[in-house]
Design an enzyme around this catalytic site. Sequence first.
Site, PDB file in Angstrom:
ATOM      1  N   TRP A  75      26.719  61.614  60.245  1.00 29.61           N
ATOM      2  CA  TRP A  75      28.152  61.831  60.462  1.00 29.61           C
ATOM      3  C   TRP A  75      28.767  62.410  59.181  1.00 29.61           C
ATOM      4  O   TRP A  75      28.247  62.215  58.088  1.00 29.61           O
ATOM      5  CB  TRP A  75      28.855  60.534  60.853  1.00 29.61           C
ATOM      6  CG  TRP A  75      28.796  59.433  59.826  1.00 29.61           C
ATOM      7  CD1 TRP A  75      27.882  58.425  59.745  1.00 29.61           C
ATOM      8  CD2 TRP A  75      29.716  59.226  58.730  1.00 29.61           C
ATOM      9  NE1 TRP A  75      28.159  57.609  58.666  1.00 29.61           N
ATOM     10  CE2 TRP A  75      29.275  58.073  58.028  1.00 29.61           C
ATOM     11  CE3 TRP A  75      30.842  59.888  58.276  1.00 29.61           C
ATOM     12  CZ2 TRP A  75      29.940  57.579  56.908  1.00 29.61           C
ATOM     13  CZ3 TRP A  75      31.506  59.398  57.150  1.00 29.61           C
ATOM     14  CH2 TRP A  75      31.053  58.259  56.478  1.00 29.61           C
ATOM     15  N   GLU A 120      33.912  52.292  46.488  1.00 30.75           N
ATOM     16  CA  GLU A 120      33.030  53.340  46.995  1.00 30.75           C
ATOM     17  C   GLU A 120      33.150  54.614  46.159  1.00 30.75           C
ATOM     18  O   GLU A 120      32.166  55.320  45.938  1.00 30.75           O
ATOM     19  CB  GLU A 120      33.374  53.654  48.461  1.00 30.75           C
ATOM     20  CG  GLU A 120      33.146  52.525  49.437  1.00 30.75           C
ATOM     21  CD  GLU A 120      31.682  52.315  49.781  1.00 30.75           C
ATOM     22  OE1 GLU A 120      30.837  53.117  49.337  1.00 30.75           O
ATOM     23  OE2 GLU A 120      31.376  51.334  50.494  1.00 30.75           O
ATOM     24  N   GLU A 158      26.135  57.588  50.627  1.00 32.62           N
ATOM     25  CA  GLU A 158      27.240  56.739  50.192  1.00 32.62           C
ATOM     26  C   GLU A 158      28.483  57.567  49.832  1.00 32.62           C
ATOM     27  O   GLU A 158      29.613  57.105  50.000  1.00 32.62           O
ATOM     28  CB  GLU A 158      26.812  55.911  48.970  1.00 32.62           C
ATOM     29  CG  GLU A 158      25.808  54.819  49.273  1.00 32.62           C
ATOM     30  CD  GLU A 158      26.478  53.561  49.798  1.00 32.62           C
ATOM     31  OE1 GLU A 158      27.695  53.422  49.606  1.00 32.62           O
ATOM     32  OE2 GLU A 158      25.774  52.720  50.390  1.00 32.62           O
ATOM     33  N   HIS A 161      31.465  57.786  52.148  1.00 36.81           N
ATOM     34  CA  HIS A 161      32.322  56.623  52.398  1.00 36.81           C
ATOM     35  C   HIS A 161      33.652  56.734  51.661  1.00 36.81           C
ATOM     36  O   HIS A 161      34.723  56.577  52.243  1.00 36.81           O
ATOM     37  CB  HIS A 161      31.600  55.331  51.983  1.00 36.81           C
ATOM     38  CG  HIS A 161      30.306  55.112  52.689  1.00 36.81           C
ATOM     39  ND1 HIS A 161      29.400  54.125  52.332  1.00 36.81           N
ATOM     40  CD2 HIS A 161      29.748  55.763  53.743  1.00 36.81           C
ATOM     41  CE1 HIS A 161      28.358  54.180  53.136  1.00 36.81           C
ATOM     42  NE2 HIS A 161      28.538  55.158  53.997  1.00 36.81           N
ATOM     43  N   GLU A 211      24.487  45.570  49.142  1.00 38.17           N
ATOM     44  CA  GLU A 211      24.591  46.311  50.400  1.00 38.17           C
ATOM     45  C   GLU A 211      24.920  45.368  51.557  1.00 38.17           C
ATOM     46  O   GLU A 211      25.680  45.715  52.462  1.00 38.17           O
ATOM     47  CB  GLU A 211      23.299  47.078  50.676  1.00 38.17           C
ATOM     48  CG  GLU A 211      22.992  48.173  49.668  1.00 38.17           C
ATOM     49  CD  GLU A 211      23.892  49.396  49.806  1.00 38.17           C
ATOM     50  OE1 GLU A 211      24.806  49.401  50.647  1.00 38.17           O
ATOM     51  OE2 GLU A 211      23.677  50.363  49.057  1.00 38.17           O
ATOM     52  N   THR A 214      28.612  44.632  51.243  1.00 35.56           N
ATOM     53  CA  THR A 214      29.438  45.753  51.686  1.00 35.56           C
ATOM     54  C   THR A 214      29.448  45.852  53.203  1.00 35.56           C
ATOM     55  O   THR A 214      30.481  46.168  53.806  1.00 35.56           O
ATOM     56  CB  THR A 214      28.908  47.071  51.088  1.00 35.56           C
ATOM     57  OG1 THR A 214      28.526  46.856  49.747  1.00 35.56           O
ATOM     58  CG2 THR A 214      29.965  48.146  51.134  1.00 35.56           C
ATOM     59  N   ASP A 243      26.106  52.133  57.900  1.00 35.72           N
ATOM     60  CA  ASP A 243      25.350  52.751  56.803  1.00 35.72           C
ATOM     61  C   ASP A 243      24.892  51.692  55.807  1.00 35.72           C
ATOM     62  O   ASP A 243      23.744  51.694  55.347  1.00 35.72           O
ATOM     63  CB  ASP A 243      26.226  53.764  56.058  1.00 35.72           C
ATOM     64  CG  ASP A 243      26.165  55.157  56.644  1.00 35.72           C
ATOM     65  OD1 ASP A 243      25.474  55.357  57.665  1.00 35.72           O
ATOM     66  OD2 ASP A 243      26.825  56.053  56.088  1.00 35.72           O
ATOM     67  N   GLU A 244      25.809  50.800  55.439  1.00 36.69           N
ATOM     68  CA  GLU A 244      25.481  49.781  54.444  1.00 36.69           C
ATOM     69  C   GLU A 244      24.379  48.852  54.949  1.00 36.69           C
ATOM     70  O   GLU A 244      23.503  48.437  54.177  1.00 36.69           O
ATOM     71  CB  GLU A 244      26.733  48.966  54.091  1.00 36.69           C
ATOM     72  CG  GLU A 244      27.936  49.781  53.641  1.00 36.69           C
ATOM     73  CD  GLU A 244      27.747  50.479  52.298  1.00 36.69           C
ATOM     74  OE1 GLU A 244      26.629  50.463  51.746  1.00 36.69           O
ATOM     75  OE2 GLU A 244      28.736  51.027  51.783  1.00 36.69           O
ATOM     76  N   HIS A 247      21.086  50.656  54.528  1.00 37.14           N
ATOM     77  CA  HIS A 247      20.694  50.667  53.118  1.00 37.14           C
ATOM     78  C   HIS A 247      20.231  49.280  52.669  1.00 37.14           C
ATOM     79  O   HIS A 247      19.279  49.154  51.887  1.00 37.14           O
ATOM     80  CB  HIS A 247      21.863  51.126  52.262  1.00 37.14           C
ATOM     81  CG  HIS A 247      22.289  52.530  52.547  1.00 37.14           C
ATOM     82  ND1 HIS A 247      23.539  53.022  52.215  1.00 37.14           N
ATOM     83  CD2 HIS A 247      21.632  53.571  53.142  1.00 37.14           C
ATOM     84  CE1 HIS A 247      23.623  54.295  52.589  1.00 37.14           C
ATOM     85  NE2 HIS A 247      22.490  54.632  53.154  1.00 37.14           N
TER      86      HIS A 247
END
Length: 381
Positions: A75, A120, A158, A161, A211, A214, A243-244, A247
């Site tokens: 994205w 971020e 990252e 974000h 992570e 977050t 995403d976090e 990760h």
Amino acid sequence: MQCIAFSATAPLSVHRPAASLRRLRPVSAIAAPPKPLRYQSTHSLPPEKIEMFKSLESWASQTILPYLKPVEKSWQPNEFLPDPAGPGDEFYHEVRALRERAAGLPDAYYVALVGDMVTEDALPTYQTMVNTLDGVRDETGASPSPWATWTRAWTAEENRHGDLLRTYLYLSGRVDMTMVEKTVQYLIGAGMDPGTENNPYLGFIYTSFQERATFVSHGNTARLAKDGGDAVLARICGTIAADEKRHENAYSKIVEKLLELDPDGAMVAIADMMRKKITMPAYLMTDGRDPNLFEHFSSVTQSLGVYTAHDYADILEFLIGRWNLEALEAGLSGEGRAAQEYVCGLPPRIRKLQDRADERAKKLGPRPVKFSWIFDREVLV
């Protein structure tokens, strides 16, 4: 990347005798930053352990790199924002709708969201930190090593974000972007001191926890945005949280591998990191006005339930289970067993201390604090 600063303890060498692991200091459940800067140790990893990371390059290529998403399947921030290239006045209508939704969320929420965005946006600091780690750093800036490839691509993922949150906040009209931008500049200039000692054991334990933290934090801002009537912002925060989580899975896999290959060294390193405390990467944040900005921001996230000391305990408990630390037996020395006992006993201690802190806070009652991020309006903390 986010985590409230939790406990104040003295740094512990990975090679310190087992007896010192048993001398437990009090743990503070107050979400306040440590005094900058803490004592900084460097290059604590023995040469033979550095070689172990080099021997793991094939494993990292096969196991860790697949956690990255190809750029063409990722994205991008513009997908969630009003399109300036849209037909006619569509862009202006979309911005107006965004601002109308934004008006329904309270000031305290925006303090939490700005703090997340600032965290971020300080991404250059985090890439720098990972590139201090012995045995896994990007030696040239474009190294083909799978460790270096991961760090660059993780940074690129990252990076979206902060870009997305910053643009959304800018369009919302709810925050003073000049003060937000000053905070980011101050923070990147200040750096961070997570206590990782150029040591990839400590570094990957830290990033596993961060992570996860977050993921929790952005998940909670998504929930609050949905409850407040902003479904688009909820989708933004939820997408970042996903995403976090991905990760977190990658970094946790690395720690799992270290526990398999070197259970004693990994277990002592986990205890070391938890004694130092897992501090939020942005604990040195300031806007140039409020010297206690991080503490005040953390109090808001605690009161909103965005990220709390109980979340800290939950994350540690989750990682203890994921890494199966309580069942770890083979390969542990006396120091390793003491470290295991300390780490596995931490979550209930943390919760008990936080319950006491909550009771004290109730007796004191809330107090108003001005935040420059929201044009010096006051929020109760």
